[in-house]
Scaffold this motif. Structure first.
Motif, PDB file in Angstrom:
ATOM      1  N   SER A  97       0.732  -1.326  -0.039  1.00 50.14           N
ATOM      2  CA  SER A  97       0.147   0.096   0.052  1.00 50.14           C
ATOM      3  C   SER A  97       0.850   1.368  -0.007  1.00 50.14           C
ATOM      4  CB  SER A  97      -1.044  -0.059   1.052  1.00 50.14           C
ATOM      5  OG  SER A  97      -0.250  -0.015   2.166  1.00 50.14           O
ATOM      6  N   ALA A  98       1.928   1.336   0.603  1.00 45.66           N
ATOM      7  CA  ALA A  98       2.831   2.306   0.474  1.00 45.66           C
ATOM      8  C   ALA A  98       3.392   2.798  -1.013  1.00 45.66           C
ATOM      9  CB  ALA A  98       4.120   2.104   1.472  1.00 45.66           C
ATOM     10  N   ALA A  99       3.475   1.649  -1.500  1.00 43.61           N
ATOM     11  CA  ALA A  99       3.797   1.858  -2.888  1.00 43.61           C
ATOM     12  C   ALA A  99       2.673   2.024  -4.025  1.00 43.61           C
ATOM     13  CB  ALA A  99       4.689   0.505  -3.667  1.00 43.61           C
ATOM     14  N   GLY A 100       1.402   2.132  -3.446  1.00 37.89           N
ATOM     15  CA  GLY A 100       0.170   2.383  -4.232  1.00 37.89           C
ATOM     16  C   GLY A 100      -0.116   1.114  -4.788  1.00 37.89           C
ATOM     17  N   MET A 101       0.165   0.013  -4.315  1.00 40.41           N
ATOM     18  CA  MET A 101      -0.251  -1.340  -4.971  1.00 40.41           C
ATOM     19  C   MET A 101      -1.686  -1.999  -3.962  1.00 40.41           C
ATOM     20  SD  MET A 101       3.031  -3.663  -5.944  1.00 40.41           S
ATOM     21  CE  MET A 101       2.976  -4.517  -4.385  1.00 40.41           C
ATOM     22  N   PRO A 102      -2.281  -2.623  -4.724  1.00 44.92           N
ATOM     23  CA  PRO A 102      -3.454  -3.391  -3.987  1.00 44.92           C
ATOM     24  C   PRO A 102      -2.841  -4.581  -3.463  1.00 44.92           C
ATOM     25  CG  PRO A 102      -3.685  -3.682  -6.401  1.00 44.92           C
ATOM     26  CD  PRO A 102      -2.536  -2.694  -6.116  1.00 44.92           C
ATOM     27  N   ARG A 103      -3.734  -5.244  -2.462  1.00 45.98           N
ATOM     28  CA  ARG A 103      -3.259  -6.291  -1.887  1.00 45.98           C
ATOM     29  C   ARG A 103      -3.428  -7.567  -2.906  1.00 45.98           C
ATOM     30  NH1 ARG A 103      -6.665  -9.888   1.122  1.00 45.98           N
ATOM     31  NH2 ARG A 103      -5.411 -11.363   2.738  1.00 45.98           N
ATOM     32  N   LEU A 104      -2.370  -8.304  -3.022  1.00 45.79           N
ATOM     33  CA  LEU A 104      -2.378  -9.309  -4.130  1.00 45.79           C
ATOM     34  C   LEU A 104      -2.480 -10.765  -3.213  1.00 45.79           C
ATOM     35  CD1 LEU A 104       0.025  -7.749  -6.764  1.00 45.79           C
ATOM     36  CD2 LEU A 104      -2.658  -8.235  -6.781  1.00 45.79           C
ATOM     37  N   VAL A 105      -3.400 -11.443  -3.371  1.00 48.32           N
ATOM     38  CA  VAL A 105      -3.469 -12.748  -2.782  1.00 48.32           C
ATOM     39  C   VAL A 105      -3.504 -14.014  -3.961  1.00 48.32           C
ATOM     40  CG1 VAL A 105      -4.736 -14.417  -1.365  1.00 48.32           C
ATOM     41  CG2 VAL A 105      -4.620 -12.028  -0.709  1.00 48.32           C
ATOM     42  N   PHE A 106      -2.588 -14.840  -3.901  1.00 48.04           N
ATOM     43  CA  PHE A 106      -2.616 -16.066  -4.775  1.00 48.04           C
ATOM     44  C   PHE A 106      -3.247 -17.120  -4.326  1.00 48.04           C
ATOM     45  CE2 PHE A 106       0.375 -12.685  -5.745  1.00 48.04           C
ATOM     46  CZ  PHE A 106       0.504 -12.762  -7.117  1.00 48.04           C
TER      47      PHE A 106
END
Length: 171
Positions: A99-108
């Motif tokens: 989130s600090a880098a502007g990415m959403p949470r990614l779950v695989f």
């Protein structure tokens, strides 16, 4: 007839003087009835149970179906220069909070059955060095499907090692 109504209303008032009044006792005209109904405990409970508009759902992240969750997570961690969270396995993996880098949470998560239908939703990534980033991603295992220039903006569509499309867009 008016006299009878007046007498029964007067009689009701006299009878209610000897006991505590309730909202129902006070409702003697149709105009008073809605107010009285709202004042009763049942009506009050019903009013408080009536939900207002629900808040809009919040975007939490993306779930990614994979044949090998750890391998997919490792690919995407390398693409996004992120880290795979500890405990990753072929069954399930997650990228560390981006989130600090502007990415959403990614779950695989592993799927046990083949994926016959592809979802039309895919990631769009931006870069200032489109050609260099395409080469880097191909080195990680991505395959190039095609390119597009529209409105002066260039993009390249690639697929990850499991065949899921994503776009790389020049900024």
């Amino acid at each position: 007839m008016t006299t009878t109504t007046t007498r029964s209303t007067t009689a009701a008032r006299a009878a209610s003087a000897t006991r505590p009044t309730s909202a129902v006792d006070r409702a003697t005209t149709p105009a008073d009835a809605p107010t009285a109904a709202r004042a009763t405990p049942v009506a009050a409970a019903a009013a408080s149970a009536t939900p207002g508009p629900a808040p809009a759902p919040a975007f939490h992240g993306l779930a990614y179906d994979a044949f090998d969750a750890r391998a997919a997570a490792e690919f995407w961690a390398a693409v996004l220069r992120a880290e795979v969270a500890p405990g990753a396995s072929a069954l399930g993996a997650e990228l560390l909070d981006g989130s600090a880098a502007g990415m959403p949470r990614l779950v695989f998560r592993q799927v046990t059955e083949g994926r016959e239908l592809r979802t039309p939703v895919h990631l769009q990534l931006t870069t200032g060095d489109l050609d260099g980033e395409v080469r880097r991603l191909q080195g990680l295992g991505a395959r190039r499907l095609g390119a597009l220039t529209a409105g002066g903006r260039r993009s390249v569509t690639l697929v990850d090692p499991e065949g899921n499309a994503f776009d790389l867009v020049a900024t």
